[in-house]
Design a protein around this motif. Sequence first.
Motif, PDB file in Angstrom:
ATOM      1  N   GLN A  69       0.832  -1.200   0.000  1.00  0.00           N
ATOM      2  CA  GLN A  69       0.000   0.000   0.000  1.00  0.00           C
ATOM      3  C   GLN A  69       0.872   1.257   0.000  1.00  0.00           C
ATOM      4  OE1 GLN A  69      -3.635   0.178  -0.094  1.00  0.00           O
ATOM      5  NE2 GLN A  69      -2.858   2.177  -0.773  1.00  0.00           N
ATOM      6  N   LYS A  70       1.965   1.221   0.732  1.00  0.00           N
ATOM      7  CA  LYS A  70       2.894   2.357   0.761  1.00  0.00           C
ATOM      8  C   LYS A  70       3.477   2.611  -0.627  1.00  0.00           C
ATOM      9  CE  LYS A  70       6.947   4.078   3.319  1.00  0.00           C
ATOM     10  NZ  LYS A  70       7.955   4.181   2.247  1.00  0.00           N
ATOM     11  N   ASP A  73       0.853   4.235  -2.810  1.00  0.00           N
ATOM     12  CA  ASP A  73       0.726   5.651  -2.447  1.00  0.00           C
ATOM     13  C   ASP A  73       1.912   6.458  -2.976  1.00  0.00           C
ATOM     14  OD1 ASP A  73      -1.602   4.980  -1.130  1.00  0.00           O
ATOM     15  OD2 ASP A  73      -0.676   4.901   0.856  1.00  0.00           O
ATOM     16  N   SER A  76       1.771   7.084  -6.707  1.00  0.00           N
ATOM     17  CA  SER A  76       0.744   8.057  -7.087  1.00  0.00           C
ATOM     18  C   SER A  76       1.242   9.493  -7.028  1.00  0.00           C
ATOM     19  CB  SER A  76      -0.494   7.905  -6.191  1.00  0.00           C
ATOM     20  OG  SER A  76      -0.241   8.372  -4.881  1.00  0.00           O
ATOM     21  N   LYS A 149      -5.324   5.905  -8.408  1.00  0.00           N
ATOM     22  CA  LYS A 149      -3.975   5.380  -8.214  1.00  0.00           C
ATOM     23  C   LYS A 149      -3.887   3.858  -8.226  1.00  0.00           C
ATOM     24  CE  LYS A 149      -4.261   5.870  -3.146  1.00  0.00           C
ATOM     25  NZ  LYS A 149      -3.671   6.581  -1.972  1.00  0.00           N
TER      26      LYS A 149
END
Length: 463
Positions: A69-70, A73, A76, A149
């Motif tokens: 998930q990092k 992010d 994006s 994203k």
Amino acid sequence: MSWKFSVSHSLPLFLLLFLYSFPLISTQQNDDPTFKTMHDFSGYPVDKSSYTFTPSNSSSLSVDIQALQKQIDELSTFSDTPAPSVTRILYTENDVLARRYVKNLMGLAGLSVTEDVVGNIFGRWDGYEPELTAVATGSHIDAIPYSGKYDGVVGVLGAIEAINALKRSGFKPKWSLEIILFTSEEPTRFGIGCLGSRLLAGGEALAEALKTTVDGQNISFLEAARSAGYARDEDDLSSLHIEQAPILEEEGISIGVVTNIAAPASIKVDFEGNGGHAGGVLMPDRNDAGLAAAELMLAIEKHVTESGSLDTVGTVGILELYPGAINSIPSKAHLEIDVRDIEESFRNAVINKIHKAAKSIAKKRKVTLSEFKIINQDPLAHSNGSLIKAVVDASDELNLTYKYMISRAYHDSLFMARISPMGMIFIPCYKGYSHKPEEYASPQDIENGVKVLALTLAKLSLR
């Protein structure tokens, strides 16, 4: 630098996961029945002594969803528009920076990284029989203006995490595993969707056309590619994913097993009229290209809804009026139309009706139909039965619900299916949102998809 995509005695396998696809692994015991299952599934004998991990013990597969998930992010942030939107156009500065980010992650995962002349990026984990063709998975990271994203990105970054998970579990592939970051799945800049996979699949006509293709700012494809570090020699120019629909989320199903991909077509239409001052030309005397375009848009809706197939869809995604002033009658109208169906006959019939309507409207409104050009009219693609079975078996072993589905959006896998067996995995996304900032997939759904992808890749790599 030159690029080639070749197949040897056996075709490569390609698996696309929406958002992503992943493989999974487990430790084995002597006489583990999993080996018989693997043998029955693949048709090839399995040497038990070569492995410490088998696809039956899925609990040994660990996905680092927080790290993934990092990464989603962080990727994006390479965007031409502010968060929460993402805009990442082919060969722009942010596209180049995003590519570097992904290549670095591939390197950290221990993959050997190569690129071809148009920027398709390959991260390879060599199997212990490297002469065999690879099992490949992947997606894209380019993003249309003001999108989200997750689309494509999960298929690339999730595939890297799937490889990491397999490595952490001690798995050793027989057939090499390869992640492909496809160039320009979106048609935003040059009007050609799935550009990288089309070329990999043998798009000689496209390769030739790209030598004279320009974008909206009259920048040539070759100039743009070279600015990003690709296409050094023009002679060199001789497919995980979110579902992008709300079905899985609404039905509470974890995995979508794709059986077919709809047949897409793209059309460019130009009407030309006389124009004039908005206050100086009376309505009966006008040859308004804008009204011709508007009438054609309504005709498209009519022909699509009356096609006889619920799966026929038509979209006018681009409409441009010239000269574009509030007090000027449009002298030219440009439309770009998307028509698709899971049956080519319905789609093609609608295209013919749209063409007839365009000619009729031009005659009635006394404007010129200066262009009606079919940019692409691609056949539908079928997922390979063995790959479908591998995804279903992986879902069963992980105790995840699944549903057979048709993909009405098209992807790089549509073109990879021309040269290799192909499969796709869908995961749920919030309200089916895609190509907009609200696009979202939950960490749990992403993790489930990564595990299914990992386990599927593991099965296929040992066949």
